[in-house]
Design a protein around this motif. Structure first.
Motif, PDB file in Angstrom:
ATOM      1  N   GLU A  11       0.862  -1.183   0.000  1.00 33.77           N
ATOM      2  CA  GLU A  11       0.000   0.000   0.000  1.00 33.77           C
ATOM      3  C   GLU A  11       0.894   1.227   0.000  1.00 33.77           C
ATOM      4  O   GLU A  11       1.629   1.461   0.959  1.00 33.77           O
ATOM      5  CB  GLU A  11      -0.912   0.014   1.216  1.00 33.77           C
ATOM      6  CG  GLU A  11      -1.877   1.185   1.230  1.00 33.77           C
ATOM      7  CD  GLU A  11      -2.805   1.162   2.421  1.00 33.77           C
ATOM      8  OE1 GLU A  11      -3.449   2.195   2.677  1.00 33.77           O
ATOM      9  OE2 GLU A  11      -2.897   0.124   3.099  1.00 33.77           O
ATOM     10  N   GLY A  12       0.855   1.988  -1.090  1.00 28.52           N
ATOM     11  CA  GLY A  12       1.765   3.112  -1.219  1.00 28.52           C
ATOM     12  C   GLY A  12       3.197   2.607  -1.291  1.00 28.52           C
ATOM     13  O   GLY A  12       3.517   1.704  -2.063  1.00 28.52           O
ATOM     14  N   VAL A  14       4.760   1.246   1.334  1.00 22.80           N
ATOM     15  CA  VAL A  14       4.964   0.310   2.439  1.00 22.80           C
ATOM     16  C   VAL A  14       4.418  -1.064   2.088  1.00 22.80           C
ATOM     17  O   VAL A  14       3.258  -1.199   1.698  1.00 22.80           O
ATOM     18  CB  VAL A  14       4.295   0.820   3.734  1.00 22.80           C
ATOM     19  CG1 VAL A  14       4.444  -0.200   4.865  1.00 22.80           C
ATOM     20  CG2 VAL A  14       4.900   2.160   4.153  1.00 22.80           C
ATOM     21  N   THR A  16       3.530  -4.910   3.523  1.00 18.80           N
ATOM     22  CA  THR A  16       3.200  -5.607   4.763  1.00 18.80           C
ATOM     23  C   THR A  16       3.319  -7.108   4.534  1.00 18.80           C
ATOM     24  O   THR A  16       2.695  -7.652   3.624  1.00 18.80           O
ATOM     25  CB  THR A  16       1.773  -5.272   5.234  1.00 18.80           C
ATOM     26  OG1 THR A  16       1.676  -3.869   5.473  1.00 18.80           O
ATOM     27  CG2 THR A  16       1.437  -6.030   6.514  1.00 18.80           C
ATOM     28  N   ARG A 191       2.911   0.640  11.705  1.00 18.31           N
ATOM     29  CA  ARG A 191       2.555   1.156  10.386  1.00 18.31           C
ATOM     30  C   ARG A 191       2.946   2.624  10.260  1.00 18.31           C
ATOM     31  O   ARG A 191       3.507   3.050   9.239  1.00 18.31           O
ATOM     32  CB  ARG A 191       1.054   0.984  10.144  1.00 18.31           C
ATOM     33  CG  ARG A 191       0.547   1.594   8.850  1.00 18.31           C
ATOM     34  CD  ARG A 191       0.884   0.740   7.660  1.00 18.31           C
ATOM     35  NE  ARG A 191       0.686   1.463   6.411  1.00 18.31           N
ATOM     36  CZ  ARG A 191       0.710   0.899   5.216  1.00 18.31           C
ATOM     37  NH1 ARG A 191       0.924  -0.401   5.112  1.00 18.31           N
ATOM     38  NH2 ARG A 191       0.544   1.605   4.130  1.00 18.31           N
ATOM     39  N   GLU A 192       2.661   3.423  11.284  1.00 18.93           N
ATOM     40  CA  GLU A 192       3.027   4.832  11.262  1.00 18.93           C
ATOM     41  C   GLU A 192       4.540   4.998  11.138  1.00 18.93           C
ATOM     42  O   GLU A 192       5.026   5.861  10.402  1.00 18.93           O
ATOM     43  CB  GLU A 192       2.524   5.527  12.528  1.00 18.93           C
ATOM     44  CG  GLU A 192       1.021   5.719  12.578  1.00 18.93           C
ATOM     45  CD  GLU A 192       0.565   6.354  13.876  1.00 18.93           C
ATOM     46  OE1 GLU A 192       1.451   6.794  14.652  1.00 18.93           O
ATOM     47  OE2 GLU A 192      -0.654   6.430  14.115  1.00 18.93           O
ATOM     48  N   ALA A 194       6.658   2.789   9.829  1.00 13.65           N
ATOM     49  CA  ALA A 194       7.061   2.385   8.491  1.00 13.65           C
ATOM     50  C   ALA A 194       6.778   3.484   7.468  1.00 13.65           C
ATOM     51  O   ALA A 194       7.587   3.740   6.562  1.00 13.65           O
ATOM     52  CB  ALA A 194       6.339   1.097   8.095  1.00 13.65           C
ATOM     53  N   GLU A 195       5.646   4.161   7.596  1.00 13.40           N
ATOM     54  CA  GLU A 195       5.312   5.250   6.677  1.00 13.40           C
ATOM     55  C   GLU A 195       6.273   6.425   6.857  1.00 13.40           C
ATOM     56  O   GLU A 195       6.657   7.080   5.871  1.00 13.40           O
ATOM     57  CB  GLU A 195       3.873   5.692   6.892  1.00 13.40           C
ATOM     58  CG  GLU A 195       2.850   4.660   6.416  1.00 13.40           C
ATOM     59  CD  GLU A 195       1.422   5.055   6.715  1.00 13.40           C
ATOM     60  OE1 GLU A 195       1.224   5.995   7.514  1.00 13.40           O
ATOM     61  OE2 GLU A 195       0.503   4.409   6.159  1.00 13.40           O
ATOM     62  N   GLU A 196       6.673   6.683   8.099  1.00 16.86           N
ATOM     63  CA  GLU A 196       7.658   7.744   8.355  1.00 16.86           C
ATOM     64  C   GLU A 196       8.984   7.413   7.665  1.00 16.86           C
ATOM     65  O   GLU A 196       9.607   8.270   7.026  1.00 16.86           O
ATOM     66  CB  GLU A 196       7.872   7.891   9.861  1.00 16.86           C
ATOM     67  CG  GLU A 196       8.927   8.923  10.240  1.00 16.86           C
ATOM     68  CD  GLU A 196       9.176   8.999  11.733  1.00 16.86           C
ATOM     69  OE1 GLU A 196      10.159   9.651  12.134  1.00 16.86           O
ATOM     70  OE2 GLU A 196       8.397   8.395  12.505  1.00 16.86           O
ATOM     71  N   ALA A 198       9.399   5.398   5.086  1.00 12.73           N
ATOM     72  CA  ALA A 198       9.216   5.383   3.639  1.00 12.73           C
ATOM     73  C   ALA A 198       9.272   6.780   3.038  1.00 12.73           C
ATOM     74  O   ALA A 198       9.587   6.946   1.851  1.00 12.73           O
ATOM     75  CB  ALA A 198       7.884   4.721   3.296  1.00 12.73           C
ATOM     76  N   ALA A 199       8.971   7.799   3.828  1.00 13.43           N
ATOM     77  CA  ALA A 199       8.989   9.173   3.326  1.00 13.43           C
ATOM     78  C   ALA A 199      10.401   9.754   3.276  1.00 13.43           C
ATOM     79  O   ALA A 199      10.635  10.769   2.592  1.00 13.43           O
ATOM     80  CB  ALA A 199       8.107  10.058   4.206  1.00 13.43           C
TER      81      ALA A 199
END
Length: 258
Positions: A11-12, A14, A16, A191-192, A194-196, A198-199
């Protein structure tokens, strides 16, 4: 997707990887093979910049292998161990940062699997241990190597030699986990995180991970040599130039991950 499986979703930026064999997420031969395949698939994707490892159900991240499937001779034992090591090595070697979301029992091969992650986020009620010695075997899925590198030989030996378990607070104090969340929030927090990750700029992230691993495996001198080689390439990247300009211009950087 049937139970006794491993799910891979993207998703995006990231990916899983999820164990799906509740209630205890015991690890089977096919699941180990699937973990290796998932890791290899993620490693090959340029659009994935962070990975989360988690599990279905509420009772356990994983309690490791099903005792009823233990090998009965040395030949079979070696085959099983080689498969386990191959899966965990593929996860540990991911170029992307790997974040594990841990809740319930994280025991035996489940803890050894969690040790492949770069960062571990634990539920407040999570429990960690390597109880293999209590049934006549030992933590042979990388536990005798990765755990001492993370928490020190003394603390690792306490768990490895006694089979005791520790709670999330102790795991945090020892450095076994990076963060403890309220009950039920480990996966969302992971998840938060991982998104941090990934940015952030992809080349800097992968170089950081590679240098950390090189130093742990081969010692400080090799790690410093890896830093010198990696930073030379990272300095020349578009993201490094953008990061410097953004800092001087007092604005948020716009990374393109090249």
């Amino acid at each position: 997707m049937p139970r006794d499986s491993v799910e891979l979703e993207v998703e995006g930026a990231v990916a899983t990887i999820r164990l799906d064999n509740p209630p205890l997420n015991t690890l089977t031969g096919p699941m180990r093979h699937a973990l290796k395949e998932a890791a290899e698939a993620v490693a090959a994707r340029s659009d994935v910049r962070a990975v989360m490892l988690c599990a279905a159900g509420e009772r356990a991240f994983s309690v490791g292998s099903d005792i009823t499937t233990f090998p009965h001779d040395a030949v079979e034992g070696r085959v099983v161990s080689e498969s386990e090591h191959a899966a965990y090595r593929a996860l540990e070697s991911l170029p992307q940062p790997l974040v594990a979301a841990l809740r319930g029992d994280v025991l035996g091969g489940g803890l050894e699997l969690a040790l492949t992650a770069d960062l571990r986020v634990a539920d407040a009620e999570a429990r960690f241990g390597l109880p293999e010695v209590r049934i006549g075997v030992f933590a042979s899925g990388g536990g005798t190597q990765r755990l001492p590198a993370l928490v020190g030989a003394g603390r690792a030996s306490l768990l490895l030699l006694t089979g005791r378990a520790i709670d999330a607070g102790t795991a945090l104090a020892w450095g076994l986990v990076s963060q403890v969340t309220p009950v039920g929030q480990a996966e969302s927090a992971a998840r938060e995180l991982a998104e941090e990750l990934a940015a952030l700029p992809k080349l800097a992230m992968s170089a950081t991970k590679r240098c950390v691993r090189e130093g742990l495996r081969r010692g400080r001198e090799a790690g410093e040599a890896a830093e010198i080689a990696a930073i030379a390439e990272v300095y020349a990247s578009r993201d490094a130039q953008e990061g410097a300009r953004a800092f001087l211009e007092k604005r948020a950087p716009r990374f393109v991950h090249r």
